[in-house]
Design a protein around this motif. Structure first.
Motif, short mmCIF file in Angstrom:
data_model
loop_
_atom_site.label_atom_id
_atom_site.label_comp_id
_atom_site.label_asym_id
_atom_site.label_seq_id
_atom_site.Cartn_x
_atom_site.Cartn_y
_atom_site.Cartn_z
N TYR A 1 0.84 -1.20 0.00
CA TYR A 1 0.00 0.00 0.00
C TYR A 1 0.88 1.25 0.00
CZ TYR A 1 1.01 0.11 5.03
OH TYR A 1 1.65 0.15 6.25
N GLU A 2 0.26 2.35 -0.34
CA GLU A 2 0.95 3.64 -0.34
C GLU A 2 0.37 4.53 0.75
OE1 GLU A 2 2.06 5.68 -3.93
OE2 GLU A 2 1.55 3.92 -5.16
N GLU A 3 1.26 5.25 1.43
CA GLU A 3 0.82 6.15 2.49
C GLU A 3 1.77 7.33 2.54
OE1 GLU A 3 -0.94 4.70 6.40
OE2 GLU A 3 1.07 5.36 7.03
N GLU A 4 1.22 8.52 2.43
CA GLU A 4 2.00 9.75 2.46
C GLU A 4 3.12 9.74 1.42
OE1 GLU A 4 3.32 10.33 6.44
OE2 GLU A 4 1.31 10.77 7.22
N ARG B 1 4.71 7.26 0.14
CA ARG B 1 5.70 6.19 0.25
C ARG B 1 5.01 4.83 0.09
NH1 ARG B 1 9.41 6.78 5.43
NH2 ARG B 1 10.39 5.00 4.36
N ILE B 2 5.79 3.85 -0.35
CA ILE B 2 5.28 2.49 -0.51
C ILE B 2 5.65 1.69 0.73
CG2 ILE B 2 5.29 0.41 -1.95
CD1 ILE B 2 6.23 2.18 -4.27
N TRP B 3 4.67 0.91 1.23
CA TRP B 3 4.89 0.09 2.42
C TRP B 3 4.44 -1.35 2.14
CZ3 TRP B 3 7.30 2.20 6.64
CH2 TRP B 3 7.36 3.59 6.68
N LYS C 1 3.19 -4.71 4.37
CA LYS C 1 2.80 -5.25 5.67
C LYS C 1 2.68 -6.76 5.57
CE LYS C 1 -0.06 -3.09 8.32
NZ LYS C 1 -1.30 -2.50 8.90
N THR D 1 5.96 -4.49 9.41
CA THR D 1 5.95 -3.60 8.26
C THR D 1 7.37 -3.32 7.79
OG1 THR D 1 3.93 -2.55 9.04
CG2 THR D 1 5.19 -1.35 7.39
N ASP E 1 9.62 -0.91 4.63
CA ASP E 1 9.51 0.13 3.59
C ASP E 1 10.34 -0.21 2.35
OD1 ASP E 1 12.01 0.45 4.66
OD2 ASP E 1 11.84 2.61 5.01
#
Length: 335
Positions: free
Chosen positions: A302-305, A307-309, A311, A320, A322
């Motif tokens: 998923y992407e958040e702010e 950035r790709i993460w 989990k 998690t 990065d």
């Protein structure tokens, strides 16, 4: 001039005096078509190109050029219709690159080889199209194989024929150069109506640019069709599948890895991050699915702010990362 196929064969056989390579070939090549000829080494691709270009006789059947039997057409007139670039390195003596490219105008200038203004303009266009501007003053015999290949393409373009044939034109060129060459040839077929016929091992590029694929097998049989039809009807799988080598019709490629860890991971996500995560997990030896039992380990991309993460969930616990490298480390430790 005929409005039918530029080249047509009827039950054509190719080979040499005591060697039969392929037969029963019924082919058509129309104006503006981009055709890729595929086949294993030794299947007869070069022999077919040489036969179609009238450099060697067929061993049976008919070969028509613009609707006429090719044996009834003068060599000088064939050279105004077909330009051919083979893999053999041309011995150019002491010629520089510009002079060699200018020789492409020979079918149009005759014995005296006088270049008129129109000839010079066509040569300049060929030089730009092949992107060899920086090589013009160098001696051809001093060029690398990749540079020589591009110069020979420029000479073929200077010949300004409706049909261009190239035998393994990407053989000595790096990956960006191969892609650029295919782009240029595709552009020529679309914008100038040139018919392009190339033999190649670049299956992935051929699937993207070819209007037609001619697939010549080692047993002398030939399959033709759009790339998509040959993929969907199983022709590629039957032609290329060997022990340990499997054509994946879903991706149009040959995976080089297979699961060996006996572990399945559920992967959830979308877009490029999902695709590259799947590739990484497969390379690492894991089976990958998009659904499965609740007990199966799961990776969510998923992407958040911005950035790709990644989990990783297993047995109700999650961690998690990065980076994909970090994800693989988590998976290895857990499994």
């Amino acid at each position: 001039m005929s409005t039918g196929p530029l080249i047509q064969t009827r039950e054509l056989s190719i080979g040499y005096a005591h060697t039969h390579i392929a037969g029963g070939l019924n082919l058509q090549l129309h104006a503006g078509q981009f055709v890729c000829l595929l086949g294993a080494n030794g299947s007869g691709k070069s022999t077919l190109l040489r036969t179609l270009a009238a450099l060697q006789p067929s061993t049976g059947g008919e070969l028509l050029l613009q609707g006429k039997p090719i044996q009834k057409i003068r060599s000088a007139d064939i050279a105004k219709i077909i330009s051919l670039v083979l893999t053999d390195r041309v011995g150019a003596g002491n010629l520089d690159v510009y002079a060699l490219i200018a020789l492409g105008r020979y079918p149009h200038t005759g014995w005296f080889g006088i270049l008129h203004e129109q000839d010079k303009q066509i040569i300049e266009q060929a030089i730009k199209a092949a992107r060899v501007e920086g090589l013009l003053t160098r001696k051809f015999d001093e060029l690398s194989d990749g540079e020589a290949q591009k110069v020979m393409l420029a000479r073929a373009l200077a010949q300004d024929t409706p049909l261009i044939m190239l035998d393994e034109p990407t053989a000595h060129i790096d990956l960006p150069g191969r892609i650029q060459l295919m782009q240029r040839l595709h552009h020529l077929s679309r914008t100038e109506g040139k018919s392009i016929l190339i033999s190649t091992h670049e299956l992935d590029l051929a699937l993207q640019v070819a209007d037609q694929i001619w697939l010549l097998l080692a047993d002398g049989t030939l399959h033709t069709g759009t790339p998509e039809d040959l993929v969907l009807n199983g022709t590629f799988e039957a032609a290329f599948n060997r022990e340990g080598v499997v054509f994946d019709r879903a991706t149009g490629s040959f995976p080089v890895y297979s699961p060996f860890r006996n572990k399945a991971i559920i992967l959830l996500g979308e877009g490029a991050p999902f695709l590259w995560t799947k590739k990484a997990l497969l390379r690492a030896g894991y089976g990958v699915a998009e659904k499965g039992s609740k007990e199966a380990p799961t990776v969510v991309v998923y992407e958040e702010e911005g950035r790709i993460w990644w989990k990783y969930n297993r047995e109700g616990k999650s961690k998690t990362s990065d980076t994909i490298a970090g994800l693989l480390e988590l998976v290895h430790r857990a499994l």
